[in-house]
Design a protein around this motif. Structure first.
Motif, short mmCIF file in Angstrom:
data_model
loop_
_atom_site.label_atom_id
_atom_site.label_comp_id
_atom_site.label_asym_id
_atom_site.label_seq_id
_atom_site.Cartn_x
_atom_site.Cartn_y
_atom_site.Cartn_z
N GLU A 1 0.78 -1.21 0.14
CA GLU A 1 -0.17 -0.06 0.15
C GLU A 1 0.96 1.18 -0.06
N ASN A 2 1.99 1.15 0.65
CA ASN A 2 2.96 2.52 0.76
C ASN A 2 3.43 2.44 -0.68
N VAL A 3 3.87 1.50 -1.25
CA VAL A 3 4.47 1.78 -2.76
C VAL A 3 3.44 2.08 -3.61
N ALA A 4 2.22 1.82 -3.49
CA ALA A 4 1.10 2.06 -4.47
C ALA A 4 0.49 3.72 -4.05
N LEU A 5 1.03 4.01 -3.08
CA LEU A 5 0.50 5.42 -2.68
C LEU A 5 0.37 6.36 -3.77
N PRO A 6 1.53 6.61 -4.43
CA PRO A 6 1.36 7.92 -5.41
C PRO A 6 0.41 7.56 -6.43
N LEU A 7 0.17 6.37 -6.76
CA LEU A 7 -0.96 6.00 -7.95
C LEU A 7 -2.48 6.14 -7.21
N ARG A 8 -2.43 5.66 -5.85
CA ARG A 8 -3.69 5.59 -5.33
C ARG A 8 -4.10 7.15 -5.13
N VAL A 9 -3.34 8.10 -4.68
CA VAL A 9 -3.74 9.33 -4.57
C VAL A 9 -4.19 10.20 -5.72
#
Lengths: 321, 237
Positions: free
Chosen positions: B115-123
Motif C-alpha cells: 500500500e505504501n508503494v502504491a500510494l502515489p498512484l492511489r492518490v
C-alpha cells in the motif's frame, strides 16, 4: 520504466518461480489510521449525543402524537349545556335541546347525561355522598359530529339560543383545542431545539477531534502531499474516516434509543393495569412512538453521521489552507 | 565554475531546465542563513549528486525543490514554473512529476509495504486493478516480493529504504530526489540501488542524490553539487 524492471521480466525461470499475487493482500486500507483510542472516544461521544437527541425526538413525538389524538377525539364532540332557569322545567329544556341537536346537519349522535351522571361529574371537586338535589346542577348533552363534512355549529348555536334563550349554550371546545395545539407545538419546538443543540454539540466535538487527528497525523498528511495528493483528496480521506466513525456512533446511539423506546413501551403496557399505568396512559396514550417516531430516531442517527462527515471535511480544508 | 552552465545534462542543453535556482537564500525564522546565493540548474535527463558535510543545507535544498518550503529570497523555478505564489492545484501537479526518497523513509506505518508503494498512484485516484501488477513487479525487483504484506515497523532499515525508493519510482517521475538513499543498506545493495537510479536516468528521469558516501559517488562519473557553509559549488562533468 519497464526497462528498469526488464531483468526481472527477462529471467523466465525466475518469473516462473515467482509466487502469484496473494489473494489476501490488503490493498486499500484507509489512508488515515482509524482504530485509535481517540477514535473510539469520539464514536462513544457521538453515540451518547445521538442517543440523547433521539430520545428527545422520541419524547416530542409521543407528546405531539398524543396531543393529536386528544385533539381529534375532542374535536369529534361538542357539548350542549342546559342551565336550570327560574320557573323552567329543565327536563323539558333538555329534551328540546336534544331534538334540535339531532335535527341539525352533521350531528350523528346525542347522548344526554342524566341528572345522576351530571352530579357524578362534580364528585372529583365536591366529594361523594353529598345531596346535590338542591343545587342548580347544569345538564349536559354530548353531541357526536360526523367525520365527513363540516357541521354547521353556528346555525345550531343560533337555533338553541332562540329556542332556549339564557338557558342553553353550545361549547365546541375551541379554547381547549387551541391550548392543546399550543402545547403540542411547544413540545415539538423544544424537541427540535434540543435535537439541533445536540447536533451542534456533535459538530463541535467533531471539529476538535478532527483538529486533533490532523495534528496527530501531520506526518501522514505531509507524506500524502509529497506523493501528489491534493487538499481535496486528503479532506476526503479524513471525511471518509470520520463518516465511518459517525456512522458507528450514530448507529449505536440510535439503536440504543430504539431499544429504550421499545422497552419503555413494553414496561408501560405491563404496568397498564395499575393506577399509575392508567395515569401514564391517560397522558401519553400507550407510550408507543409509532413508525414515525422510529423513523425519526433512525433519521437522527443518519444526520449525526452526515454532520460528522461534513464538519470533518470543512475542518480539514480549513486546517490545510 | 558557472552554475548556470553546469546543468549536468547528458543530452543537448536546448531543453528547459527541470529545476532552476537563481540567487536563492533561505533561513528558518530569524535564524542564520542556511543557503546563500545558491544558483544552479538541473537539466532534463541529468544525473547529479548533492553532497556536503552534515548541516550544510542538503535537506533544505531538497525541500526547496520539493516546494515544501519557500525561499527567503531569490527565484526557484520547477518544470519551468516560477513557484512563488503558485496555487495549491499547480503545486500538486508539480509534485506528481517528482519522486522523493526521504532520509527517514516516511513510510506510513498503518499501511502495508504494498500500500505504501502504491500510494502515489492511489492518490491519483487510479483503480487499484490498473496498477497492481506494476507495484508487485517493482516490489519484487527491489527484493520485497515476500514482504509486501508487512507493515513498515516490521521491516528492517534496508527494507524500509527499498520500499521508500520503490514508492518514489512507481509513478515514473520526471525528477527523482533522494536524500541519503543508500544510508541504511549494505554496499552491494547500495550499488544495486545506484544502478536502478542510473537505469531510471537513462530512461529520461533527472536524478538528484544527496549523499555523504564518497565511495558511492566514485562509482559514477556524474556532476557533484557540493554545499558548504550555505554556498553551492558544482564539480564534475
Amino acid at each position: 520504466m519497464s526497462d528498469v524492471r526488464s531483468p526481472a521480466q527477462g529471467d523466465a525461470a525466475r518469473s516462473a518461480a515467482e509466487p502469484p499475487l496473494p489473494a489476501n493482500l490488503r490493498r486499500n486500507a484507509p489512508l488515515v489510521p482509524t482504530d485509535s483510542a481517540a477514535s473510539r472516544a469520539l464514536a462513544a461521544v457521538i453515540a451518547i449525543l445521538t442517543f440523547l437527541a433521539a430520545l428527545c425526538a422520541g419524547a416530542a413525538e409521543i407528546a405531539v402524537s398524543s396531543a393529536g389524538q386528544w385533539q381529534s377525539s375532542v374535536a369529534q364532540e361538542v357539548t350542549i349545556q342546559i342551565r336550570p332557569g327560574a320557573g323552567r322545567d329543565i327536563e323539558a329544556d333538555v329534551k328540546r335541546a336534544e331534538s334540535i341537536a339531532r335535527a341539525a346537519q352533521g350531528i350523528v349522535g346525542a347522548r344526554v347525561f342524566s341528572k345522576g351522571e351530571a352530579e357524578r361529574l362534580l364528585e372529583p371537586w365536591l366529594g361523594s355522598g353529598l345531596d346535590l338535589s338542591d343545587l342548580p346542577v347544569p345538564r349536559l348533552i354530548a353531541l357526536t359530529l360526523s367525520d365527513d363534512g363540516q357541521p354547521d355549529l353556528k346555525a345550531l348555536r343560533t337555533s338553541l339560543t332562540e329556542a332556549l334563550p339564557g338557558v342553553a349554550s353550545l361549547d365546541d371546545h375551541a379554547l381547549w383545542l387551541q391550548r392543546l395545539s399550543t402545547m403540542a407545538n411547544t413540545f415539538a419546538g423544544i424537541g427540535i431545539g434540543i435535537v439541533v443543540l445536540v447536533l451542534l454539540a456533535t459538530g463541535l466535538a467533531v471539529v476538535f477531534a478532527t483538529r486533533g487527528a490532523m495534528a496527530g497525523n501531520r506526518e501522514v498528511v505531509e507524506v500524502l502531499h509529497f506523493v501528489g495528493a491534493d487538499d481535496d483528496y486528503i479532506a476526503k480521506a479524513f471525511q471518509s474516516r470520520f463518516f465511518r466513525l459517525g456512522l458507528r456512533g450514530g448507529a449505536f446511539g440510535a439503536g440504543a434509543a430504539l431499544l429504550t423506546c421499545a422497552l419503555a413501551g413494553l414496561l408501560a403496557r405491563m404496568s397498564r393495569s395499575g393506577p399509575t399505568g392508567e395515569e401514564i396512559e391517560a397522558l401519553f396514550g400507550t407510550f408507543q412512538i409509532g413508525w414515525r417516531g422510529y423513523a425519526l430516531i433512525v433519521l437522527i442517527g443518519v444526520i449525526a453521521s452526515l454532520v460528522t462527515a461534513t464538519v470533518s471535511r470543512f475542518t480539514v480544508r480549513r486546517f490545510l489552507r | 565554475m558557472s552554475a548556470g552552465k553546469n546543468t549536468g545534462s547528458l543530452l543537448s542543453g536546448a531543453e528547459e531546465p527541470v529545476v532552476r535556482f537563481e540567487s536563492v537564500g533561505m533561513r528558518y525564522g530569524l535564524g542564520p542563513e542556511i543557503l546563500s546565493d545558491v544558483s544552479f540548474e538541473i537539466a532534463p535527463h541529468s544525473f547529479q549528486f548533492l553532497t556536503g558535510p552534515s548541516g550544510a543545507g542538503k535537506t533544505t535544498l531538497l525541500r526547496l525543490i520539493l516546494l515544501s518550503v519557500r525561499p527567503t529570497r531569490g527565484l526557484v523555478s520547477v518544470f519551468g514554473k516560477e513557484v512563488s505564489g503558485i496555487s495549491n492545484n499547480a503545486l500538486t501537479g508539480l509534485r506528481r512529476r517528482m519522486g522523493v526518497v526521504f532520509q527517514d523513509f516516511r513510510l506510513l506505518d498503518h499501511l502495508t509495504t504494498y500500500e505504501n508503494v502504491a500510494l502515489p498512484l492511489r492518490v491519483q485516484e487510479r483503480a487499484e486493478a490498473s496498477y497492481r501488477a506494476e507495484v508487485v513487479e517493482l516490489l519484487r525487483w527491489v527484493g520485497l516480493g515476500e514482504r509486501m504484506h508487512v507493515l513498515p515497523p516490521l521491516l528492517s532499515g534496508g527494507e524500509k529504504q527499498r520500499a521508500a525508493i520503490a514508492r518514489a519510482l512507481i509513478a515514473r517521475p520526471e525528477l527523482l530526489l533522494a536524500d541519503e538513499p543508500t544510508g541504511n543498506v549494505d554496499p552491494s545493495l547500495a550499488r544495486r540501488l545506484l544502478r536502478l537510479f542510473m537505469e531510471l536516468n537513462r530512461l529520461g528521469t533527472s536524478v538528484v542524490i544527496a549523499t555523504h558516501d564518497y565511495s558511492l559517488m566514485d562509482l559514477v562519473e556524474a556532476r557533484r553539487m557540493v554545499l558548504s557553509d550555505g554556498r553551492l559549488r558544482v564539480e564534475g562533468p
